[in-house]
Write an enzyme that holds these catalytic residues in place. Sequence first.
Site, PDB file in Angstrom:
ATOM      1  N   ASP A 157       1.853   6.599   5.317  1.00 32.22           N
ATOM      2  CA  ASP A 157       0.842   5.612   4.924  1.00 32.22           C
ATOM      3  C   ASP A 157       1.260   4.874   3.644  1.00 32.22           C
ATOM      4  O   ASP A 157       0.486   4.101   3.092  1.00 32.22           O
ATOM      5  CB  ASP A 157      -0.509   6.306   4.743  1.00 32.22           C
ATOM      6  N   ASP A 167     -12.015   7.129   4.014  1.00 33.07           N
ATOM      7  CA  ASP A 167     -10.781   6.941   4.779  1.00 33.07           C
ATOM      8  C   ASP A 167     -10.360   5.462   4.811  1.00 33.07           C
ATOM      9  O   ASP A 167      -9.264   5.140   5.259  1.00 33.07           O
ATOM     10  CB  ASP A 167     -10.964   7.479   6.202  1.00 33.07           C
ATOM     11  N   ARG A 209      -7.511  -0.361   1.198  1.00 34.16           N
ATOM     12  CA  ARG A 209      -8.058  -1.600   0.603  1.00 34.16           C
ATOM     13  C   ARG A 209      -8.518  -1.380  -0.821  1.00 34.16           C
ATOM     14  O   ARG A 209      -8.498  -2.290  -1.640  1.00 34.16           O
ATOM     15  CB  ARG A 209      -9.166  -2.144   1.517  1.00 34.16           C
ATOM     16  N   LYS A 219      -9.901  13.028   8.176  1.00 35.37           N
ATOM     17  CA  LYS A 219      -9.380  12.693   9.501  1.00 35.37           C
ATOM     18  C   LYS A 219      -9.327  13.944  10.366  1.00 35.37           C
ATOM     19  O   LYS A 219      -9.248  15.052   9.849  1.00 35.37           O
ATOM     20  CB  LYS A 219      -7.949  12.138   9.371  1.00 35.37           C
ATOM     21  N   GLU A 222      -9.281   3.746   2.441  1.00 33.91           N
ATOM     22  CA  GLU A 222      -8.822   3.855   1.046  1.00 33.91           C
ATOM     23  C   GLU A 222      -7.766   2.808   0.693  1.00 33.91           C
ATOM     24  O   GLU A 222      -7.641   2.439  -0.468  1.00 33.91           O
ATOM     25  CB  GLU A 222      -8.275   5.258   0.792  1.00 33.91           C
ATOM     26  N   ASP A 259      -2.490  10.331   3.468  1.00 33.87           N
ATOM     27  CA  ASP A 259      -3.879   9.929   3.711  1.00 33.87           C
ATOM     28  C   ASP A 259      -4.575  10.951   4.603  1.00 33.87           C
ATOM     29  O   ASP A 259      -4.447  10.914   5.828  1.00 33.87           O
ATOM     30  CB  ASP A 259      -3.915   8.538   4.365  1.00 33.87           C
ATOM     31  N   LYS A 296       0.858  -1.194   0.000  1.00 34.18           N
ATOM     32  CA  LYS A 296       0.000   0.000   0.000  1.00 34.18           C
ATOM     33  C   LYS A 296       0.887   1.235   0.000  1.00 34.18           C
ATOM     34  O   LYS A 296       1.690   1.436   0.903  1.00 34.18           O
ATOM     35  CB  LYS A 296      -0.902   0.013   1.251  1.00 34.18           C
TER      36      LYS A 296
HETATM   37  N1  BES Z   1      -3.935   4.644   6.971  1.00 35.18           N
HETATM   38  C1  BES Z   1      -5.043   4.416   7.822  1.00 35.18           C
HETATM   39  C2  BES Z   1      -4.739   3.433   8.942  1.00 35.18           C
HETATM   40  C3  BES Z   1      -3.744   3.884   9.973  1.00 35.18           C
HETATM   41  C4  BES Z   1      -4.158   4.606  11.069  1.00 35.18           C
HETATM   42  C5  BES Z   1      -2.424   3.542   9.866  1.00 35.18           C
HETATM   43  C6  BES Z   1      -3.248   4.996  12.028  1.00 35.18           C
HETATM   44  C7  BES Z   1      -1.500   3.921  10.821  1.00 35.18           C
HETATM   45  C8  BES Z   1      -1.915   4.647  11.912  1.00 35.18           C
HETATM   46  C9  BES Z   1      -6.212   3.850   7.009  1.00 35.18           C
HETATM   47  O1  BES Z   1      -6.293   4.302   5.704  1.00 35.18           O
HETATM   48  C10 BES Z   1      -7.457   4.264   7.701  1.00 35.18           C
HETATM   49  O2  BES Z   1      -7.712   5.436   7.736  1.00 35.18           O
HETATM   50  N2  BES Z   1      -8.197   3.298   8.219  1.00 35.18           N
HETATM   51  C11 BES Z   1      -9.396   3.564   8.920  1.00 35.18           C
HETATM   52  C12 BES Z   1     -10.410   2.541   8.499  1.00 35.18           C
HETATM   53  C13 BES Z   1     -11.787   2.836   8.983  1.00 35.18           C
HETATM   54  C14 BES Z   1     -12.333   4.055   8.282  1.00 35.18           C
HETATM   55  C15 BES Z   1     -12.649   1.631   8.722  1.00 35.18           C
HETATM   56  C16 BES Z   1      -9.078   3.456  10.393  1.00 35.18           C
HETATM   57  O3  BES Z   1      -8.288   2.611  10.791  1.00 35.18           O
HETATM   58  O4  BES Z   1      -9.612   4.263  11.163  1.00 35.18           O
HETATM   59 ZN    ZN Z   2      -4.553   4.910   4.854  1.00 36.60          ZN
HETATM   60 MN    MN Z   3      -7.407   6.102   5.568  1.00 36.97          MN
END
Ligand code: BES
Ligand code: ZN
Ligand code: MN
Length: 482
Positions: free
Chosen positions: A270, A329, A333, A259, A331, A252, A247
């Site tokens: 990210d 968010d 996947r 966020k 994204e 992000d 990824k």
């Molecule tokens: N890049 C983030 C995940 C992340 C968060 C990595 C903190 C490292 C530290 C990912 O894209 C994300 O935002 N995931 C969301 C998914 C949710 C919306 C289902 C998350 O983990 O909050």
């Molecule tokens: Zn992300």
């Molecule tokens: Mn995200």
Amino acid sequence: MDIRFSADRPQDADVIVVPVGKGGADAASMPIEQSKTVAAAASSARFEGKPGQSFSTYAEEGGKTVRVLLVGTGKDSFDRAGGTIAAQLLTTGAKHAVLIADGLDGDAASDMAYGAKLRSWRIDTYRTTLKDHEKPSLETLTLAGAKDGAEDRWTRLGAIAEGVAFTRELVSEPANIIYPESFVERARAKLEPLGVTLRVLDEPEMEKLGMNALLGVSLGSEKPARLLALEYMGGKDGEKPLVFVGKGVTFDTGGISLKQPQGMEDMKWDMGGAGAVAGAMTAIAGRKAKTNVVGICGLVENMPDGRAMRPGDIVTSMSGQTIEVINTDAEGRLVLCDALHWAQETYQPDTIVDLATLTGAMLISLGHEQAGCFSNNDGLADRLIAAGEQSGDPLWRLPLGKAYDKLLDSPIADMKNVGPRSAGSITAAQFLQRFIKEGVKWAHLDIAGMAWSDKDGPVWAKGATGFGVRLLDRFVADNYEG
Ligand code: BES
Ligand code: ZN
Ligand code: MN
């Protein structure tokens, strides 16, 4: 910091490093003039030769006063002991350290060099006001009297350290410097000289292929997306490659599902999965591994904008499956599903491993100690976990299952891109699994808690850790080069 080998102690060394095993400093076996005093001082300072422990003092040697550093080695943690050397000496003013290596076996000596090399990496690109005394001083670590095999082994370990350094560089650079196009150019400069072929898809090409999930994430960004394949064919002609997918969300923001500001700067890393893949390819190609491996990086920036994807939008992925984007968010996947599908169509791999900073939920479940491992194949999971244990990039397996998968069903499309709040890392993995073809062995490593560290570790300074490089390299070495 460079690693050198020599038969004798170099004249200009200003530090003598003495490895000390369990039981602590023993004057009789310590190869320095004032061994008695130094051993007594060390033991009175409670130095017992434990891994990670060190004791520093000054002593007369050949008519000069030199620094003496005793480092505890433990049994299987020579890289860690090497890390201690770098951590203790890097900015102390010492320039040239000599490690007394004749009492170590060849593997242990080269492992110490490896740990020192890994621990000494730092990025000072943007520090323009560092005073001289704050800059790294240590230029060379010479291994004196290392046994046979140490230097050969170091050649390999040095290539892996180079890969780790490259990952750390990519991960540390901010998102105004590393975006999809510049990621590709850095990878080109690093990997083409090592015999890796780059294949780069731009947006029109991805559109033609129908990668609307990946491209959907990119809609709000001024920076065009890229799909990068790093092809290293060191094995037999025509043999299917092992495939890694990373990824690479170069920043992000969350997109329209924006966020919160606090900590958002972290999302420059990210792209840690793609960074690990690029670093692993550097290691594998750098040490001329005799196997075929392709590393694929899905490179996109996730921004909010008038053109950005909205919650509720439905995108058709390259596989033909439709996705209702509930949360922009989630994204990663969306990027990975098209990258994984393309990887399988293009290279027909038996085995595919993806790495991603995919879910914040990973930090809740495993913290910053191990990455999550999800797999449709027990053997593959075991091999990855073993490689993780051996290499210092630990993994912990988490489950997959039908009941989790069902949580992604959508009333209007084939699936939603998010499930409920609970089991967030697992449902993310289930989402990816929907894009894995029948019969393909697949593992997903969620490295969200591991790509970055807020504190120093045994072989890294705080910041980008390079997690995944040593793991993937070891996985290849143990399973694909026999
Ligand atoms: N890049 C983030 C995940 C992340 C968060 C990595 C903190 C490292 C530290 C990912 O894209 C994300 O935002 N995931 C969301 C998914 C949710 C919306 C289902 C998350 O983990 O909050
Ligand atoms: Zn992300
Ligand atoms: Mn995200």
